[in-house]
Design an enzyme around this catalytic site. Structure first.
Site, PDB file in Angstrom:
ATOM      1  N   SER A 172       0.840  -1.192   0.000  1.00 18.08           N
ATOM      2  CA  SER A 172       0.000   0.000   0.000  1.00 18.08           C
ATOM      3  C   SER A 172       0.875   1.241   0.000  1.00 18.08           C
ATOM      4  O   SER A 172       1.914   1.282   0.661  1.00 18.08           O
ATOM      5  CB  SER A 172      -0.897   0.007   1.251  1.00 18.08           C
ATOM      6  OG  SER A 172      -1.575   1.230   1.385  1.00 18.08           O
ATOM      7  N   LYS A 173       0.446   2.258  -0.748  1.00 16.98           N
ATOM      8  CA  LYS A 173       1.138   3.554  -0.685  1.00 16.98           C
ATOM      9  C   LYS A 173       0.524   4.317   0.487  1.00 16.98           C
ATOM     10  O   LYS A 173      -0.280   5.232   0.325  1.00 16.98           O
ATOM     11  CB  LYS A 173       0.998   4.314  -2.000  1.00 16.98           C
ATOM     12  CG  LYS A 173       1.969   5.499  -2.131  1.00 16.98           C
ATOM     13  CD  LYS A 173       1.939   6.056  -3.538  1.00 16.98           C
ATOM     14  CE  LYS A 173       2.813   7.299  -3.669  1.00 16.98           C
ATOM     15  NZ  LYS A 173       4.256   7.011  -3.509  1.00 16.98           N
ATOM     16  N   ALA A 174       0.894   3.863   1.675  1.00 18.62           N
ATOM     17  CA  ALA A 174       0.320   4.370   2.923  1.00 18.62           C
ATOM     18  C   ALA A 174       1.236   5.411   3.545  1.00 18.62           C
ATOM     19  O   ALA A 174       2.467   5.268   3.529  1.00 18.62           O
ATOM     20  CB  ALA A 174       0.101   3.215   3.894  1.00 18.62           C
TER      21      ALA A 174
END
Length: 295
Positions: A158-160
């Site tokens: 995830s691009k968290a």
């Protein structure tokens, strides 16, 4: 413009379904996304009035939210359109976009299932992440102390927002030493990535790149790999040990912000930007430009 704080700029931001004046798009200090990093985002580039690989970025935003356990209350088409509306409202032809989604302030605590999912899209002028002259000459990179975590301990696909905490720490530490960025190893000690970009190395005409099994498989990374294959270059995805670095002749990094940037130095290791790096820089520049006759 670059010296104006981001909360004091003029323009418009798409915020929860409508365009609002830039300075009025505020959130509460007790927003869950601020305290617990329940936030995902994208970084996108606008070239010649067109957003490069917009659909891929939007789909990744939705996938990132899914991994973090929340659902974006819009469709992919609606977020694509929100990005286009924002660009138009800002009057931009070339620039950078930041779609972002986060849990709001209805509940405060680790558990926050009832919190509203907010979504915003901002766009602004932003030139190359690194100095244009240094991009071809090659930037200098440090080796970070922090490592990319195991996929068993963090949602690495995830691009968290929370995953970038150690990136900021590492980049600040590198810049304090006079470097432009830092290379991060993974939890096993293999080469992973830069603080906001993927890494590539060249040896005997073959391109080597770390396997993205505990960090983001970047959209720019995949684009550059496709361009390299079209040129007939062999690409090897594998685990790369730090002690191998002296055996590579070229090194470059890729990312939406970094685009394709040559690397001249990583700690004690030296590289000479060569033909493969230069060709892929040029090919990427050509690839991102809007195609004549395209709808």
């Amino acid at each position: 413009m670059a010296d104006i704080p981001f909360d004091q700029r003029d323009g418009w931001i798409w915020f929860n379904g409508e365009l609002k004046p830039w300075k009025d798009t505020k959130i509460h200090v007790l927003t869950h996304g601020l305290h617990y990093a329940s936030c995902v985002f994208e970084g996108e580039r606008l070239y010649g009035g067109e957003i490069f690989k917009l659909r891929e970025h939007t789909e990744r935003l939705f996938k990132s939210a899914e991994i973090l356990g929340f659902k974006i209350p819009y469709t992919v088409d609606e977020i694509d359109e929100a990005c286009r509306q924002t660009v138009k409202a800002q009057g931009l032809t070339d620039g950078y976009l930041r779609p972002v989604a986060w849990r709001g302030s209805e509940m405060m605590g680790v558990s926050a299932q009832s919190n509203r999912i907010n979504v915003a899209v901002a766009a602004w002028e932003w030139p190359s992440y690194f100095d244009p002259e240094q991009r071809l000459k090659g930037i200098r990179m440090d080796i970070a102390d922090y490592k990319r975590p195991s996929p068993e301990t963090a949602p690495c696909k995830s691009k968290a927002a929370g995953l970038y905490m150690i990136c900021t720490i590492s980049k600040h530490a590198a810049e304090a030493k006079g470097y432009a960025d830092a290379m991060m190893l993974d939890y096993r000690g293999y080469v992973a990535e830069a603080t906001g970009a993927n890494m590539f190395f060249v040896k005997d005409g073959v391109i080597h790149t770390p396997t993205p099994d505990c960090f983001l498989d970047g959209i720019t990374r995949r684009t550059v790999m496709d361009l390299a294959r079209k040129r007939g270059f062999e690409i090897v995805e594998r685990h790369i040990k730090p002690e191998e670095l002296d055996g590579f002749s070229e090194c470059f990094i890729t990312g939406t912000a970094a685009e394709v940037t040559a690397v001249a130095e990583i700690g004690p290791h030296r590289f000479t930007p060569g033909e493969i790096t230069k060709v892929l820089m040029d090919d990427y520049t050509a690839e991102v430009q809007p195609k004549k006759g395209a709808a």
